[in-house]
Design a protein around this motif. Structure first.
Motif, PDB file in Angstrom:
ATOM      1  N   SER A 102      11.483 -26.790  15.655  1.00 20.90           N
ATOM      2  CA  SER A 102      12.198 -26.006  16.653  1.00 20.90           C
ATOM      3  C   SER A 102      12.684 -26.966  17.711  1.00 20.90           C
ATOM      4  O   SER A 102      11.951 -27.863  18.119  1.00 20.90           O
ATOM      5  CB  SER A 102      11.265 -24.991  17.314  1.00 20.90           C
ATOM      6  N   VAL A 103      13.932 -26.803  18.132  1.00 23.22           N
ATOM      7  CA  VAL A 103      14.423 -27.507  19.309  1.00 23.22           C
ATOM      8  C   VAL A 103      14.504 -26.444  20.398  1.00 23.22           C
ATOM      9  O   VAL A 103      15.043 -25.356  20.189  1.00 23.22           O
ATOM     10  CB  VAL A 103      15.753 -28.250  19.068  1.00 23.22           C
ATOM     11  N   ILE A 104      13.926 -26.765  21.542  1.00 24.01           N
ATOM     12  CA  ILE A 104      13.632 -25.756  22.553  1.00 24.01           C
ATOM     13  C   ILE A 104      14.135 -26.200  23.914  1.00 24.01           C
ATOM     14  O   ILE A 104      13.981 -27.365  24.289  1.00 24.01           O
ATOM     15  CB  ILE A 104      12.100 -25.531  22.626  1.00 24.01           C
ATOM     16  N   ALA A 105      14.706 -25.262  24.642  1.00 28.29           N
ATOM     17  CA  ALA A 105      15.002 -25.444  26.063  1.00 28.29           C
ATOM     18  C   ALA A 105      14.096 -24.456  26.788  1.00 28.29           C
ATOM     19  O   ALA A 105      14.133 -23.251  26.517  1.00 28.29           O
ATOM     20  CB  ALA A 105      16.458 -25.158  26.367  1.00 28.29           C
ATOM     21  N   GLN A 106      13.261 -24.984  27.664  1.00 25.56           N
ATOM     22  CA  GLN A 106      12.250 -24.157  28.315  1.00 25.56           C
ATOM     23  C   GLN A 106      12.211 -24.459  29.802  1.00 25.56           C
ATOM     24  O   GLN A 106      12.378 -25.614  30.217  1.00 25.56           O
ATOM     25  CB  GLN A 106      10.887 -24.444  27.693  1.00 25.56           C
ATOM     26  N   SER A 107      11.992 -23.426  30.589  1.00 30.34           N
ATOM     27  CA  SER A 107      11.840 -23.640  32.023  1.00 30.34           C
ATOM     28  C   SER A 107      10.550 -24.409  32.282  1.00 30.34           C
ATOM     29  O   SER A 107       9.580 -24.297  31.535  1.00 30.34           O
ATOM     30  CB  SER A 107      11.821 -22.302  32.767  1.00 30.34           C
ATOM     31  N   MET A 108      10.576 -25.214  33.325  1.00 25.82           N
ATOM     32  CA  MET A 108       9.386 -25.953  33.747  1.00 25.82           C
ATOM     33  C   MET A 108       8.918 -25.328  35.053  1.00 25.82           C
ATOM     34  O   MET A 108       9.689 -25.202  36.000  1.00 25.82           O
ATOM     35  CB  MET A 108       9.729 -27.433  33.987  1.00 25.82           C
ATOM     36  N   THR A 109       7.689 -24.904  35.081  1.00 26.29           N
ATOM     37  CA  THR A 109       7.135 -24.289  36.280  1.00 26.29           C
ATOM     38  C   THR A 109       5.660 -24.639  36.379  1.00 26.29           C
ATOM     39  O   THR A 109       5.028 -24.955  35.369  1.00 26.29           O
ATOM     40  CB  THR A 109       7.356 -22.761  36.271  1.00 26.29           C
ATOM     41  N   ILE A 110       5.130 -24.560  37.581  1.00 27.68           N
ATOM     42  CA  ILE A 110       3.710 -24.875  37.745  1.00 27.68           C
ATOM     43  C   ILE A 110       2.841 -23.699  37.320  1.00 27.68           C
ATOM     44  O   ILE A 110       1.650 -23.850  37.129  1.00 27.68           O
ATOM     45  CB  ILE A 110       3.363 -25.307  39.190  1.00 27.68           C
ATOM     46  N   TRP A 111       3.446 -22.537  37.156  1.00 30.97           N
ATOM     47  CA  TRP A 111       2.720 -21.355  36.742  1.00 30.97           C
ATOM     48  C   TRP A 111       3.004 -21.088  35.273  1.00 30.97           C
ATOM     49  O   TRP A 111       4.082 -20.602  34.913  1.00 30.97           O
ATOM     50  CB  TRP A 111       3.144 -20.148  37.577  1.00 30.97           C
ATOM     51  N   PRO A 112       2.059 -21.384  34.378  1.00 28.75           N
ATOM     52  CA  PRO A 112       2.305 -21.244  32.934  1.00 28.75           C
ATOM     53  C   PRO A 112       2.774 -19.849  32.523  1.00 28.75           C
ATOM     54  O   PRO A 112       3.558 -19.708  31.604  1.00 28.75           O
ATOM     55  CB  PRO A 112       0.952 -21.567  32.299  1.00 28.75           C
ATOM     56  N   ASP A 113       2.329 -18.820  33.225  1.00 28.07           N
ATOM     57  CA  ASP A 113       2.721 -17.458  32.862  1.00 28.07           C
ATOM     58  C   ASP A 113       4.200 -17.177  33.126  1.00 28.07           C
ATOM     59  O   ASP A 113       4.724 -16.174  32.682  1.00 28.07           O
ATOM     60  CB  ASP A 113       1.871 -16.431  33.612  1.00 28.07           C
ATOM     61  N   PHE A 114       4.855 -18.049  33.858  1.00 29.63           N
ATOM     62  CA  PHE A 114       6.256 -17.821  34.200  1.00 29.63           C
ATOM     63  C   PHE A 114       7.214 -18.713  33.404  1.00 29.63           C
ATOM     64  O   PHE A 114       8.420 -18.650  33.613  1.00 29.63           O
ATOM     65  CB  PHE A 114       6.482 -18.019  35.703  1.00 29.63           C
ATOM     66  N   LYS A 115       6.688 -19.539  32.513  1.00 24.22           N
ATOM     67  CA  LYS A 115       7.562 -20.351  31.665  1.00 24.22           C
ATOM     68  C   LYS A 115       8.309 -19.433  30.719  1.00 24.22           C
ATOM     69  O   LYS A 115       7.770 -18.428  30.259  1.00 24.22           O
ATOM     70  CB  LYS A 115       6.749 -21.368  30.860  1.00 24.22           C
ATOM     71  N   LYS A 116       9.556 -19.798  30.441  1.00 19.34           N
ATOM     72  CA  LYS A 116      10.337 -18.997  29.506  1.00 19.34           C
ATOM     73  C   LYS A 116      11.230 -19.901  28.675  1.00 19.34           C
ATOM     74  O   LYS A 116      11.657 -20.962  29.117  1.00 19.34           O
ATOM     75  CB  LYS A 116      11.158 -17.954  30.246  1.00 19.34           C
ATOM     76  N   VAL A 117      11.486 -19.467  27.469  1.00 25.07           N
ATOM     77  CA  VAL A 117      12.395 -20.183  26.578  1.00 25.07           C
ATOM     78  C   VAL A 117      13.799 -19.690  26.889  1.00 25.07           C
ATOM     79  O   VAL A 117      14.063 -18.485  26.867  1.00 25.07           O
ATOM     80  CB  VAL A 117      12.029 -19.937  25.098  1.00 25.07           C
ATOM     81  N   VAL A 118      14.700 -20.627  27.190  1.00 22.54           N
ATOM     82  CA  VAL A 118      16.082 -20.277  27.514  1.00 22.54           C
ATOM     83  C   VAL A 118      17.040 -20.688  26.398  1.00 22.54           C
ATOM     84  O   VAL A 118      18.213 -20.320  26.418  1.00 22.54           O
ATOM     85  CB  VAL A 118      16.518 -20.875  28.877  1.00 22.54           C
ATOM     86  N   GLY A 119      16.555 -21.455  25.437  1.00 21.78           N
ATOM     87  CA  GLY A 119      17.358 -21.857  24.291  1.00 21.78           C
ATOM     88  C   GLY A 119      16.451 -22.245  23.135  1.00 21.78           C
ATOM     89  O   GLY A 119      15.389 -22.830  23.354  1.00 21.78           O
ATOM     90  N   LEU A 120      16.858 -21.891  21.908  1.00 25.91           N
ATOM     91  CA  LEU A 120      16.008 -22.161  20.750  1.00 25.91           C
ATOM     92  C   LEU A 120      16.865 -22.263  19.495  1.00 25.91           C
ATOM     93  O   LEU A 120      17.738 -21.435  19.261  1.00 25.91           O
ATOM     94  CB  LEU A 120      14.997 -21.017  20.583  1.00 25.91           C
ATOM     95  N   GLU A 121      16.612 -23.290  18.717  1.00 28.92           N
ATOM     96  CA  GLU A 121      17.235 -23.463  17.406  1.00 28.92           C
ATOM     97  C   GLU A 121      16.186 -24.041  16.473  1.00 28.92           C
ATOM     98  O   GLU A 121      15.196 -24.611  16.920  1.00 28.92           O
ATOM     99  CB  GLU A 121      18.428 -24.411  17.465  1.00 28.92           C
ATOM    100  N   THR A 122      16.431 -23.898  15.180  1.00 27.16           N
ATOM    101  CA  THR A 122      15.528 -24.503  14.200  1.00 27.16           C
ATOM    102  C   THR A 122      16.313 -25.440  13.298  1.00 27.16           C
ATOM    103  O   THR A 122      17.519 -25.294  13.123  1.00 27.16           O
ATOM    104  CB  THR A 122      14.828 -23.446  13.327  1.00 27.16           C
ATOM    105  N   VAL A 123      15.603 -26.392  12.741  1.00 25.72           N
ATOM    106  CA  VAL A 123      16.198 -27.301  11.766  1.00 25.72           C
ATOM    107  C   VAL A 123      15.175 -27.503  10.649  1.00 25.72           C
ATOM    108  O   VAL A 123      13.998 -27.715  10.909  1.00 25.72           O
ATOM    109  CB  VAL A 123      16.626 -28.646  12.405  1.00 25.72           C
ATOM    110  N   THR A 124      15.652 -27.370   9.425  1.00 27.23           N
ATOM    111  CA  THR A 124      14.807 -27.591   8.250  1.00 27.23           C
ATOM    112  C   THR A 124      15.189 -28.936   7.648  1.00 27.23           C
ATOM    113  O   THR A 124      16.360 -29.210   7.413  1.00 27.23           O
ATOM    114  CB  THR A 124      14.998 -26.467   7.221  1.00 27.23           C
ATOM    115  N   ILE A 125      14.196 -29.747   7.403  1.00 21.85           N
ATOM    116  CA  ILE A 125      14.395 -31.089   6.876  1.00 21.85           C
ATOM    117  C   ILE A 125      14.347 -31.031   5.350  1.00 21.85           C
ATOM    118  O   ILE A 125      13.378 -30.531   4.774  1.00 21.85           O
ATOM    119  CB  ILE A 125      13.285 -32.049   7.399  1.00 21.85           C
ATOM    120  N   PRO A 126      15.381 -31.537   4.685  1.00 25.42           N
ATOM    121  CA  PRO A 126      15.372 -31.523   3.217  1.00 25.42           C
ATOM    122  C   PRO A 126      14.235 -32.384   2.648  1.00 25.42           C
ATOM    123  O   PRO A 126      13.837 -33.379   3.258  1.00 25.42           O
ATOM    124  CB  PRO A 126      16.734 -32.134   2.843  1.00 25.42           C
TER     125      PRO A 126
END
Length: 178
Positions: A102-126
């Motif tokens: 997974s390639v992920i774009a995630q918010s960075m915060t000091i409060w783990p409960d408030f982190k959120k994924v703002v972008g996500l893609e997957t790549v499968t390796i042959p």
């Protein structure tokens, strides 16, 4: 008003292309470059209230104090094998090499409960892909995710919209991943 993007990258060579891409969406942006935590601490604190931190493929811890001073948030772009979510990619060669990332774009915060994924893609390796090619495939998908989100990163929004929030228990759908 967003005035500065702080680019935290793994290498110096990544800085200029990322800045150029973001500048296409907002010509008025200034950029600060960082490769280490010490580079972040050297940034003038007066700049931070009108700045956003973007960490791209960098494995650098950002202090709570620094995150709290940012007026436009912080986002981290990284890759992780889907077999071991949340763990860094193994750099050794083993029989258990991951085939899906997974390639992920995630918010960075000091409060783990408030982190959120703002972008996500997957790549499968042959099958049979050598480690250097696997790394190139994953990195190119990470760069593609950054490119797709560049208009939002360079924009005025103080908080990018989540596609998966930390409080959500639903698994991501295939449409979310691609």
């Amino acid at each position: 008003m967003l005035k500065t993007i702080i680019l935290l990258t793994d290498t110096v060579q990544q800085q200029q292309p990322l800045a150029n891409l973001l500048r296409e969406h907002n010509r008025d942006l200034a950029f600060c470059s960082a490769l280490r935590a010490s580079d972040l601490s050297a940034i003038d604190p007066d700049v931070l209230s009108e700045a956003r931190l973007v960490s791209f493929a960098a494995d650098v811890a950002v202090s709570e104090k620094f995150l709290l001073q940012l007026g436009y948030g912080a986002y981290k772009f990284y890759a992780a094998p889907t077999q071991y979510p949340g763990l860094p990619t193994a750099h050794d060669e083993s029989e258990d090499d991951p085939r899906c990332y997974s390639v992920i774009a995630q918010s960075m915060t000091i409060w783990p409960d408030f982190k959120k994924v703002v972008g996500l893609e997957t790549v499968t390796i042959p099958d049979g892909t050598v480690p250097a090619e696997r790394e190139r495939l994953v990195f190119s998908r990470l760069a593609h995710l950054f490119w797709q989100m560049s208009h939002m990163i360079a924009g005025e929004a103080t908080d990018l919209p989540a596609i998966i929030g930390s409080g959500e228990s639903a698994c991501p759908t295939l449409a979310m991943m691609n």
